[in-house]
Design a protein around this motif. Structure first.
Motif, mmCIF file in Angstrom:
data_model
loop_
_atom_site.group_PDB
_atom_site.id
_atom_site.type_symbol
_atom_site.label_atom_id
_atom_site.label_comp_id
_atom_site.label_asym_id
_atom_site.label_seq_id
_atom_site.Cartn_x
_atom_site.Cartn_y
_atom_site.Cartn_z
ATOM 1 N N ASN A 1 0.865 -1.181 0.000
ATOM 2 C CA ASN A 1 0.000 0.000 0.000
ATOM 3 C C ASN A 1 0.900 1.229 0.000
ATOM 4 N N SER A 2 0.790 2.078 -1.013
ATOM 5 C CA SER A 2 1.656 3.253 -1.059
ATOM 6 C C SER A 2 0.859 4.529 -0.860
ATOM 7 N N GLY A 3 0.767 4.989 0.369
ATOM 8 C CA GLY A 3 0.229 6.301 0.630
ATOM 9 C C GLY A 3 -1.234 6.397 0.981
ATOM 10 N N ALA A 4 -1.996 5.339 0.958
ATOM 11 C CA ALA A 4 -3.417 5.413 1.296
ATOM 12 C C ALA A 4 -3.583 5.384 2.815
ATOM 13 N N PRO A 5 -4.784 5.681 3.325
ATOM 14 C CA PRO A 5 -4.985 5.561 4.771
ATOM 15 C C PRO A 5 -4.586 4.154 5.223
ATOM 16 N N VAL A 6 -3.869 4.070 6.336
ATOM 17 C CA VAL A 6 -3.302 2.778 6.688
ATOM 18 C C VAL A 6 -3.808 2.170 7.986
ATOM 19 N N VAL B 1 -1.108 10.406 -9.348
ATOM 20 C CA VAL B 1 -0.512 11.535 -8.645
ATOM 21 C C VAL B 1 0.898 11.672 -9.193
ATOM 22 N N SER B 2 1.159 12.794 -9.910
ATOM 23 C CA SER B 2 2.471 12.948 -10.521
ATOM 24 C C SER B 2 3.438 13.687 -9.605
ATOM 25 N N LEU C 1 -7.757 8.572 12.387
ATOM 26 C CA LEU C 1 -7.218 7.802 11.267
ATOM 27 C C LEU C 1 -5.841 8.342 10.948
ATOM 28 N N CYS C 2 -4.913 7.459 10.659
ATOM 29 C CA CYS C 2 -3.581 7.856 10.220
ATOM 30 C C CYS C 2 -3.486 7.681 8.722
ATOM 31 N N PHE C 3 -2.698 8.541 8.080
ATOM 32 C CA PHE C 3 -2.509 8.434 6.644
ATOM 33 C C PHE C 3 -1.156 9.034 6.275
ATOM 34 N N THR C 4 -0.660 8.634 5.118
ATOM 35 C CA THR C 4 0.582 9.164 4.566
ATOM 36 C C THR C 4 0.261 9.870 3.267
ATOM 37 N N VAL C 5 0.760 11.092 3.096
ATOM 38 C CA VAL C 5 0.548 11.833 1.856
ATOM 39 C C VAL C 5 1.403 11.172 0.779
ATOM 40 N N PRO C 6 0.795 10.779 -0.342
ATOM 41 C CA PRO C 6 1.557 10.093 -1.381
ATOM 42 C C PRO C 6 2.560 11.019 -2.067
ATOM 43 N N THR C 7 3.647 10.444 -2.554
ATOM 44 C CA THR C 7 4.655 11.198 -3.298
ATOM 45 C C THR C 7 4.513 10.930 -4.796
ATOM 46 N N GLY C 8 3.705 9.982 -5.151
ATOM 47 C CA GLY C 8 3.473 9.607 -6.544
ATOM 48 C C GLY C 8 2.593 8.382 -6.560
#
Length: 171
Positions: free
Chosen positions: A18-23, A46-47, A161-168
């Motif tokens: 999982n890259s960047g979605a709510p985890v 997401v570019s 909820l925790c989440f990571t802002v995607p970089t791409g």
């Protein structure tokens, strides 16, 4: 309301694949984190991190009870970065949007609280159509996409909820 949250209220971690979605989500201090269900919508590319982010709050009849609090991960703790409260006399069903600044690749925690303790659901927990929510959105390809969403019937007093802002990739 934001002072009632502590760094131990939620533990963020990356779900494999999982890259960047709510985890992860949790309902209070010392609760076991539960994986957040992934959105079923088609992903958008997401570019870069050149996008806008917003705190979204859809209120119920008692808007003055609702608070959204945003934290940024700093090592083993979370630092308070913003609190958003809709205030009094906001019409039920209204969605309020507050722009916020987030950094690519960073971990955050959004918390929803209801001071009365009945969630954001117009005191009708079995009628989902009138439920409110607290969430974080990003605008990608002119579409607002939720990165984290706490539905009003998923909690009584508070939920994070925790989440990571995607970089791409895609959201």
């Amino acid at each position: 309301p934001g002072s009632s949250y502590t760094a131990s209220a939620c533990t963020c971690f990356q779900v494999p694949g999982n890259s960047g979605a709510p985890v992860v989500s949790c309902d209070g201090p010392n609760q076991t984190p539960q994986p957040t269900p992934q959105p079923t919508e088609s992903p958008l590319p997401v570019s870069s991190c050149d996008t806008s982010f917003d705190i979204n709050v859809k209120v119920d009849t008692w808007s003055e009870e609702i608070t959204a609090t945003l934290f940024k991960r700093d090592g083993n703790s979370f630092d308070l970065i913003e609190t958003f409260s809709p205030g009094n006399n906001v019409a039920a069903g209204t969605t309020l949007i507050s722009p916020t600044s987030l950094a690519c690749g960073e971990q955050y925690k959004i918390c929803a609280s209801d001071s009365y303790g009945d969630g954001i659901n117009n005191n009708s927990q079995n009628v989902l159509s009138d439920d409110g929510f607290v969430g974080i959105t990003m605008v990608v390809a002119n579409e607002r996409k939720f990165m984290a969403l706490i539905k009003g019937n998923e909690f009584s007093s508070f939920k994070c909820l925790c989440f990571t802002v995607p970089t791409g990739g895609s959201v």
